[in-house]
Design an enzyme around this catalytic site. Structure first.
Site, PDB file in Angstrom:
ATOM      1  N   GLU A  33       1.823   2.259  -6.227  1.00  0.00           N
ATOM      2  CA  GLU A  33       1.816   3.719  -6.144  1.00  0.00           C
ATOM      3  C   GLU A  33       2.697   4.303  -7.237  1.00  0.00           C
ATOM      4  O   GLU A  33       3.934   4.332  -7.098  1.00  0.00           O
ATOM      5  CB  GLU A  33       2.341   4.181  -4.776  1.00  0.00           C
ATOM      6  N   HIS A  37       8.273   1.546   0.834  1.00  0.00           N
ATOM      7  CA  HIS A  37       7.586   2.728   0.290  1.00  0.00           C
ATOM      8  C   HIS A  37       8.532   3.466  -0.659  1.00  0.00           C
ATOM      9  O   HIS A  37       9.750   3.496  -0.427  1.00  0.00           O
ATOM     10  CB  HIS A  37       7.140   3.644   1.436  1.00  0.00           C
TER      11      HIS A  37
HETATM   12  P1  PGA Z   1      -0.666  10.574  -0.707  1.00  0.00           P
HETATM   13  O1  PGA Z   1       0.397   9.462  -0.294  1.00  0.00           O
HETATM   14  O2  PGA Z   1      -2.039  10.020  -0.457  1.00  0.00           O
HETATM   15  O3  PGA Z   1      -0.349  11.752   0.159  1.00  0.00           O
HETATM   16  O4  PGA Z   1      -0.458  10.842  -2.169  1.00  0.00           O
HETATM   17  C1  PGA Z   1       0.178   8.147  -0.685  1.00  0.00           C
HETATM   18  C2  PGA Z   1       1.221   7.240  -0.131  1.00  0.00           C
HETATM   19  O5  PGA Z   1       2.401   7.568  -0.169  1.00  0.00           O
HETATM   20  O6  PGA Z   1       0.867   6.151   0.343  1.00  0.00           O
END
Ligand code: PGA
Length: 219
Positions: free
Chosen positions: A143, A86
């Site tokens: 992301e 992540h």
């Molecule tokens: P968020 O986080 O939906 O709070 O933007 C997404 C993630 O880090 O998977």
């Protein structure tokens, strides 16, 4: 996929599990729901079959003298997915593509399906170089950094274009994550190159998570 990150006491997790069980989303055969709580919550999910459970990280090592690490062997049988690399771990814990590739390897050895988070195509190229057979069982969660936890999602169109670039490198299912809500989820799941979404903040409330799943399933 809902990621609780570093949130929820045991009591809060129990309340969420109860609330979700009392008002589950309508059945939708094509949708896989995955919840990724913290390690200490995992025993609360024993016996739950209406959604899959994953871990937020894994040790890059096999079991042994690695104080504080949770190995894949320890959670084998408790979860079916491992969320790895992540952007918060890359940033705050200094995780490198090499470490993440080792974690993917450990996940696979334990029969867990790895979901690797990437924020740029270069990370996908590195993953392919380090692990040429990643596409055999892995998923990717794209992301963009500006969108994570900011309330400002990418557009489905941009996310779809990046997912296409990613899939040219590694032909695996690509999910989008970053400020996904019940209100905007349809745009992402209706985008051809995307296979689903990763959700942080909106997964913390059982009612909101249910609304998000139902909105996604109705598309
Ligand atoms: P968020 O986080 O939906 O709070 O933007 C997404 C993630 O880090 O998977």
């Amino acid at each position: 996929m809902g990621n609780w990150k570093s949130n929820k006491t045991m009591e809060e997790a129990k309340s969420w599990i109860d609330a979700y069980a009392q008002h589950p989303p309508k059945q939708s055969p094509g949708v896989t729901v995955i919840l990724v709580p913290a390690y200490h919550h995992l025993s609360l999910f024993a016996g739950i079959s209406s959604y899959a459970v994953g871990v937020q990280d894994l040790s890059p090592f096999e079991s042994g003298a690695y104080t504080g690490e949770i190995s894949a062997a320890m959670v084998k049988g408790m979860v079916s997915y491992a969320l790895l690399g992540h952007s918060e771990r890359r940033k705050h814990m200094g995780e490198t593509d090499e470490m993440i590739a080792s974690k993917v390897q450990r996940a696979r050895e334990a029969g867990l399906r790895p979901i690797v988070c990437v924020s740029e195509v270069a990370q996908v190229q590195n993953l392919k170089r380090l692990m040429p057979d990643f596409a055999d069982s892995g998923l990717l969660l794209y992301e963009p950094l500006f969108a994570v936890g900011s309330g400002t999602p990418d557009t489905p169109q941009n996310a779809g274009l990046t997912a296409k670039e990613i899939r040219n490198v590694l032909p695996v299912p690509v999910l989008y994550g970053g400020s996904v809500t019940p209100e905007n989820v349809r745009g992402f799941v209706e985008t051809e190159q995307l296979s689903g979404v990763g959700v942080g903040g909106a997964s913390l409330d059982a009612g909101k998570f249910r609304a998000l799943i139902e909105a996604a399933a109705s598309s």
